[in-house]
Design a protein around this motif. Structure first.
Motif, PDB file in Angstrom:
ATOM      1  N   HIS A  29      42.915 134.340 -33.174  1.00 45.41           N
ATOM      2  CA  HIS A  29      43.341 135.351 -32.197  1.00 45.41           C
ATOM      3  C   HIS A  29      43.332 134.792 -30.769  1.00 45.41           C
ATOM      4  N   ASP A  30      42.427 133.855 -30.477  1.00 44.05           N
ATOM      5  CA  ASP A  30      42.415 133.238 -29.151  1.00 44.05           C
ATOM      6  C   ASP A  30      43.626 132.312 -28.974  1.00 44.05           C
ATOM      7  N   ALA A  31      43.993 131.587 -30.029  1.00 47.25           N
ATOM      8  CA  ALA A  31      45.189 130.737 -29.973  1.00 47.25           C
ATOM      9  C   ALA A  31      46.438 131.597 -29.796  1.00 47.25           C
ATOM     10  N   TYR A  32      46.463 132.732 -30.489  1.00 47.21           N
ATOM     11  CA  TYR A  32      47.590 133.658 -30.364  1.00 47.21           C
ATOM     12  C   TYR A  32      47.662 134.229 -28.944  1.00 47.21           C
ATOM     13  N   ASN A  33      46.534 134.594 -28.375  1.00 47.27           N
ATOM     14  CA  ASN A  33      46.513 135.114 -27.003  1.00 47.27           C
ATOM     15  C   ASN A  33      46.980 134.053 -26.001  1.00 47.27           C
ATOM     16  N   TYR A  34      46.607 132.802 -26.234  1.00 47.88           N
ATOM     17  CA  TYR A  34      47.077 131.715 -25.367  1.00 47.88           C
ATOM     18  C   TYR A  34      48.596 131.587 -25.471  1.00 47.88           C
ATOM     19  N   LEU A  35      49.117 131.706 -26.688  1.00 50.44           N
ATOM     20  CA  LEU A  35      50.567 131.688 -26.901  1.00 50.44           C
ATOM     21  C   LEU A  35      51.235 132.782 -26.087  1.00 50.44           C
ATOM     22  N   ARG A  36      50.704 133.994 -26.163  1.00 54.03           N
ATOM     23  CA  ARG A  36      51.288 135.131 -25.435  1.00 54.03           C
ATOM     24  C   ARG A  36      51.227 134.905 -23.927  1.00 54.03           C
ATOM     25  N   ASP A  37      50.099 134.409 -23.432  1.00 57.04           N
ATOM     26  CA  ASP A  37      49.974 134.128 -22.003  1.00 57.04           C
ATOM     27  C   ASP A  37      50.962 133.044 -21.573  1.00 57.04           C
ATOM     28  N   THR A  38      51.126 132.040 -22.406  1.00 56.37           N
ATOM     29  CA  THR A  38      52.070 130.964 -22.107  1.00 56.37           C
ATOM     30  C   THR A  38      53.494 131.509 -22.064  1.00 56.37           C
ATOM     31  N   ALA A  82      41.704 121.493 -20.990  1.00 59.78           N
ATOM     32  CA  ALA A  82      40.437 122.116 -21.375  1.00 59.78           C
ATOM     33  C   ALA A  82      40.598 123.614 -21.666  1.00 59.78           C
ATOM     34  N   ASN A  83      41.646 124.231 -21.157  1.00 61.33           N
ATOM     35  CA  ASN A  83      41.871 125.659 -21.386  1.00 61.33           C
ATOM     36  C   ASN A  83      42.701 125.947 -22.636  1.00 61.33           C
ATOM     37  N   ARG A  84      43.258 124.915 -23.225  1.00 63.50           N
ATOM     38  CA  ARG A  84      44.146 125.093 -24.376  1.00 63.50           C
ATOM     39  C   ARG A  84      43.349 125.235 -25.673  1.00 63.50           C
ATOM     40  N   PRO A  85      43.936 125.945 -26.626  1.00 65.04           N
ATOM     41  CA  PRO A  85      43.270 126.079 -27.924  1.00 65.04           C
ATOM     42  C   PRO A  85      43.163 124.725 -28.638  1.00 65.04           C
ATOM     43  N   THR A  86      42.143 124.608 -29.447  1.00 66.85           N
ATOM     44  CA  THR A  86      41.951 123.416 -30.276  1.00 66.85           C
ATOM     45  C   THR A  86      41.906 123.869 -31.733  1.00 66.85           C
ATOM     46  N   GLU A 139      56.024 124.191 -27.798  1.00 65.56           N
ATOM     47  CA  GLU A 139      57.386 124.302 -27.289  1.00 65.56           C
ATOM     48  C   GLU A 139      57.401 124.999 -25.921  1.00 65.56           C
ATOM     49  N   LEU A 140      56.641 126.086 -25.812  1.00 63.11           N
ATOM     50  CA  LEU A 140      56.556 126.809 -24.541  1.00 63.11           C
ATOM     51  C   LEU A 140      55.928 125.952 -23.447  1.00 63.11           C
ATOM     52  N   ILE A 141      54.899 125.195 -23.788  1.00 65.27           N
ATOM     53  CA  ILE A 141      54.245 124.319 -22.811  1.00 65.27           C
ATOM     54  C   ILE A 141      55.240 123.281 -22.292  1.00 65.27           C
ATOM     55  N   MET A 174      45.676 121.460 -28.874  1.00 69.38           N
ATOM     56  CA  MET A 174      47.101 121.344 -28.704  1.00 69.38           C
ATOM     57  C   MET A 174      47.442 119.868 -28.625  1.00 69.38           C
ATOM     58  N   ALA A 175      48.656 119.531 -28.979  1.00 71.35           N
ATOM     59  CA  ALA A 175      49.094 118.148 -28.937  1.00 71.35           C
ATOM     60  C   ALA A 175      49.258 117.693 -27.502  1.00 71.35           C
ATOM     61  N   ASP A 176      49.082 116.403 -27.301  1.00 71.67           N
ATOM     62  CA  ASP A 176      49.306 115.844 -25.976  1.00 71.67           C
ATOM     63  C   ASP A 176      50.800 115.660 -25.797  1.00 71.67           C
ATOM     64  N   GLU A 177      51.381 116.369 -24.855  1.00 69.61           N
ATOM     65  CA  GLU A 177      52.782 116.172 -24.566  1.00 69.61           C
ATOM     66  C   GLU A 177      52.902 115.388 -23.282  1.00 69.61           C
ATOM     67  N   ARG A 178      54.006 114.708 -23.147  1.00 67.20           N
ATOM     68  CA  ARG A 178      54.243 113.883 -21.978  1.00 67.20           C
ATOM     69  C   ARG A 178      54.446 114.785 -20.777  1.00 67.20           C
ATOM     70  N   VAL A 179      53.780 114.472 -19.679  1.00 75.20           N
ATOM     71  CA  VAL A 179      53.945 115.219 -18.443  1.00 75.20           C
ATOM     72  C   VAL A 179      54.923 114.449 -17.569  1.00 75.20           C
ATOM     73  N   ASN A 180      55.960 115.133 -17.114  1.00 73.85           N
ATOM     74  CA  ASN A 180      56.986 114.492 -16.286  1.00 73.85           C
ATOM     75  C   ASN A 180      56.519 114.375 -14.848  1.00 73.85           C
ATOM     76  N   THR A 181      56.936 113.282 -14.210  1.00 69.51           N
ATOM     77  CA  THR A 181      56.698 113.173 -12.775  1.00 69.51           C
ATOM     78  C   THR A 181      57.615 114.165 -12.087  1.00 69.51           C
ATOM     79  N   GLY A 182      57.353 114.448 -10.829  1.00 69.36           N
ATOM     80  CA  GLY A 182      58.190 115.396 -10.086  1.00 69.36           C
ATOM     81  C   GLY A 182      59.647 114.981 -10.077  1.00 69.36           C
ATOM     82  N   ALA A 183      59.912 113.696  -9.852  1.00 66.93           N
ATOM     83  CA  ALA A 183      61.294 113.209  -9.805  1.00 66.93           C
ATOM     84  C   ALA A 183      61.971 113.352 -11.166  1.00 66.93           C
TER      85      ALA A 183
END
Length: 122
Positions: free
Chosen positions: A93-102, A83-87, A48-50, A1-10
């Motif tokens: 089918h595993d990437a699809y299952n990750y999508l559904r879980d997300t 480490a849990n995200r699809p590559t 997008e979901l992430i 998965m692409a590296d997306e920016r993680v926001n700080t709490g604020a």
């Protein structure tokens, strides 16, 4: 998965939550099927979901300290660990299952957000 920016709490608490857009993204993900969706479509919808999920986690953290909410946030954080995200090597089918879980986590956390803030979908 692409590296997306993680926001700080604020930062996350200051960003607006578009309940309708998030709900539509979840619905689109649930409408996807493994047999008719391309790997790129699965990848793009998951990213997008992430993004939505990261925003919701930042917004919900510290607002509802119930045991259920804390358990949900912990489960979401474990799910989002890179480490849990699809590559590219992950089976489709595993990437699809990750999508559904997300999508499930996003929908559940969106519901929690709506409940705590009294926000309804328009």
């Amino acid at each position: 998965m692409a590296d997306e920016r993680v926001n700080t709490g604020a930062e996350a608490r200051s960003l607006p939550i578009d309940v309708e857009t998030i709900a539509e993204t979840v619905d689109m993900a649930w409408g996807m099927t493994l047999s008719t969706s391309t790997r790129k479509e699965i990848y793009d919808r998951t990213a997008e979901l992430i993004g939505h999920l990261n925003l919701l986690v930042g917004r919900c953290r510290g607002e509802d300290e119930s045991r259920e909410s804390l358990r949900l946030l912990c489960a979401v954080e474990r799910h989002l660990v890179a480490a849990n995200r699809p590559t590219a090597r992950t089976q489709a089918h595993d990437a699809y299952n990750y999508l559904r879980d997300t999508a499930i986590f996003t929908s559940t956390l969106l519901g929690t957000y709506q409940k705590v803030h009294g926000v309804k979908e328009e």
